[in-house]
Design an enzyme around this catalytic site. Sequence first.
Site, short mmCIF file in Angstrom:
data_model
loop_
_atom_site.label_atom_id
_atom_site.label_comp_id
_atom_site.label_asym_id
_atom_site.label_seq_id
_atom_site.Cartn_x
_atom_site.Cartn_y
_atom_site.Cartn_z
N TYR A 91 -37.21 -15.96 -29.45
CA TYR A 91 -36.51 -17.45 -29.79
C TYR A 91 -35.37 -17.17 -30.25
CZ TYR A 91 -41.17 -19.62 -28.80
OH TYR A 91 -42.45 -20.01 -28.07
N GLY A 126 -44.32 -32.88 -22.95
CA GLY A 126 -44.91 -33.00 -21.56
C GLY A 126 -44.01 -32.39 -20.37
N PHE A 147 -45.60 -28.00 -25.62
CA PHE A 147 -45.29 -29.16 -24.78
C PHE A 147 -46.26 -30.49 -24.94
CE2 PHE A 147 -43.69 -25.95 -21.52
CZ PHE A 147 -42.53 -25.89 -22.41
N1 LIG Z 1 -46.50 -19.64 -25.53
C1 LIG Z 1 -45.54 -20.27 -24.93
O1 LIG Z 1 -45.35 -19.93 -23.76
C2 LIG Z 1 -44.72 -21.46 -25.57
C3 LIG Z 1 -43.68 -21.99 -24.61
C4 LIG Z 1 -43.06 -23.03 -25.26
C5 LIG Z 1 -43.18 -23.55 -26.45
N2 LIG Z 1 -44.14 -22.90 -27.57
C6 LIG Z 1 -44.14 -22.97 -28.80
O2 LIG Z 1 -44.90 -24.30 -29.07
C7 LIG Z 1 -43.93 -25.02 -29.69
C8 LIG Z 1 -44.02 -26.51 -28.98
O3 LIG Z 1 -43.43 -26.75 -27.89
P1 LIG Z 1 -41.97 -27.24 -27.67
O4 LIG Z 1 -41.22 -27.45 -29.14
O5 LIG Z 1 -41.33 -26.94 -26.53
O6 LIG Z 1 -42.40 -28.59 -27.19
P2 LIG Z 1 -42.86 -30.23 -27.94
O7 LIG Z 1 -43.32 -29.85 -29.50
O8 LIG Z 1 -43.82 -30.84 -27.17
O9 LIG Z 1 -41.54 -31.16 -28.04
C9 LIG Z 1 -40.50 -30.55 -28.57
C10 LIG Z 1 -39.41 -31.57 -27.97
O10 LIG Z 1 -39.61 -32.90 -28.47
C11 LIG Z 1 -38.71 -33.15 -29.40
N3 LIG Z 1 -39.48 -33.88 -30.26
C12 LIG Z 1 -40.25 -33.24 -31.44
N4 LIG Z 1 -40.74 -34.16 -32.38
C13 LIG Z 1 -40.30 -35.40 -31.90
C14 LIG Z 1 -40.54 -36.53 -32.30
N5 LIG Z 1 -41.29 -36.92 -33.31
N6 LIG Z 1 -39.94 -37.79 -31.45
C15 LIG Z 1 -39.23 -37.50 -30.44
N7 LIG Z 1 -38.82 -36.15 -30.19
C16 LIG Z 1 -39.66 -35.34 -30.58
C17 LIG Z 1 -37.85 -32.11 -29.78
O11 LIG Z 1 -36.69 -32.34 -29.95
P3 LIG Z 1 -35.95 -32.43 -31.47
O12 LIG Z 1 -35.58 -31.10 -31.87
O13 LIG Z 1 -34.81 -33.29 -31.23
O14 LIG Z 1 -37.02 -33.26 -32.22
C18 LIG Z 1 -38.14 -31.14 -28.60
O15 LIG Z 1 -37.18 -31.65 -27.47
C19 LIG Z 1 -42.63 -24.47 -29.57
O16 LIG Z 1 -41.80 -24.84 -30.60
C20 LIG Z 1 -42.91 -22.93 -29.58
O17 LIG Z 1 -43.30 -22.55 -30.89
C21 LIG Z 1 -44.96 -21.83 -26.79
#
Ligand SMILES: NC(=O)c1ccc[n+]([C@@H]2O[C@H](COP(=O)([O-])OP(=O)(O)OC[C@H]3O[C@@H](n4cnc5c(N)ncnc54)[C@H](OP(=O)(O)O)[C@@H]3O)[C@@H](O)[C@H]2O)c1
Length: 305
Positions: free
Chosen positions: A66, A218, A214
Amino acid sequence: MTSAADAGTWTLGDLTVNRLGFGAMRLTGGRPFDQESGPSDRDQAIAVLRRAIQLGVNHIDTAAFYFSALRSANELINTALAPYPDDLVITTKVGPARDPHGNWTPRANPGQLRGQVEENIRQLGLDHLDVVNLRWGFTLGSISEHFGAMAELQQAGLVRHLGISAVVPEHLAEAQAIAPVVCVQNPYGVGARPEGHAFLRECGERGVAFVPFFAIAGRGRERGTDGLAVSPASAIDQIAAAHSATAAQIKLAWTLAQGEHVLGIPGTGDPAHLEENVAAAAIRLSEDERAALEEVPATVGERGW
Ligand SMILES: NC(=O)c1ccc[n+]([C@@H]2O[C@H](COP(=O)([O-])OP(=O)(O)OC[C@H]3O[C@@H](n4cnc5c(N)ncnc54)[C@H](OP(=O)(O)O)[C@@H]3O)[C@@H](O)[C@H]2O)c1
């Protein structure tokens, strides 16, 4: 005050965490997830991490891969939080690989996993890692050689507990035959497909944490919440209004309601979103609300979620 503890706790091996945690992928800005944007604001990223701890977050998900051109999630965590609180559990993942320019390179072979673990240890300023996921990438085929290499790193004291990520149920059974698995990290959220629900339940039955990513984004996936606009969101919006909450909070509350073994790791670099996400730990959905959210149609037609 709202706290990440409001959703209760789960124990990863011998490490107890609050079920509402934090994902660090969004802290870096820039490549590889958004070619348009520049690096994140460094001070803001550090402030988000420190605030997360104040709010009771004690489970942070990260990875050495990351990074954007000028930011590294692991370095930000180290700078913001070291010396680390005693109860903080940092989960990392290995497998995927990037060159120094950020270009993706072939997945690590079993012999290269040690170097990836050591890289995470160096960047985080630790002497071993609490939890490491072998991130597979959903392709079928045996993970046993790679997971066997992870088990050796555990025996060598470099890793305390092992997990797997981006996997199918066959991989869990295969890994558990080699060494204990404390968590499965897969995409999952409102609108998950039946296979996704079934795998989540199976993890619970096996005493393994299910850690969805996600859950907010989503189908926006790496692009983030721009994908929300095309989600069938009406049930989510109605329930959000009833709780004076946001759609993101309802999505998080719903995933946490799927089982005591489900751990949230919402990712954000936005301080206001962090506060919202932690507050979601206290939201309790009624059975009717949960049923309405179950009816939201599948949003992503692949990989069982
Ligand atoms: N193992 C894997 O393959 C894998 C893949 C992807 C992710 N991950 C891990 O899982 C974590 C979560 O996944 P993710 O960050 O991709 O997706 P997520 O948590 O589902 O969503 C993050 C997205 O939503 C926005 N967001 C967050 N809180 C919000 C809120 N309260 N209201 C509106 N928008 C909001 C964020 O933008 P803002 O920054 O603008 O809030 C970002 O665009 C990652 O950070 C990572 O550590 C693991």
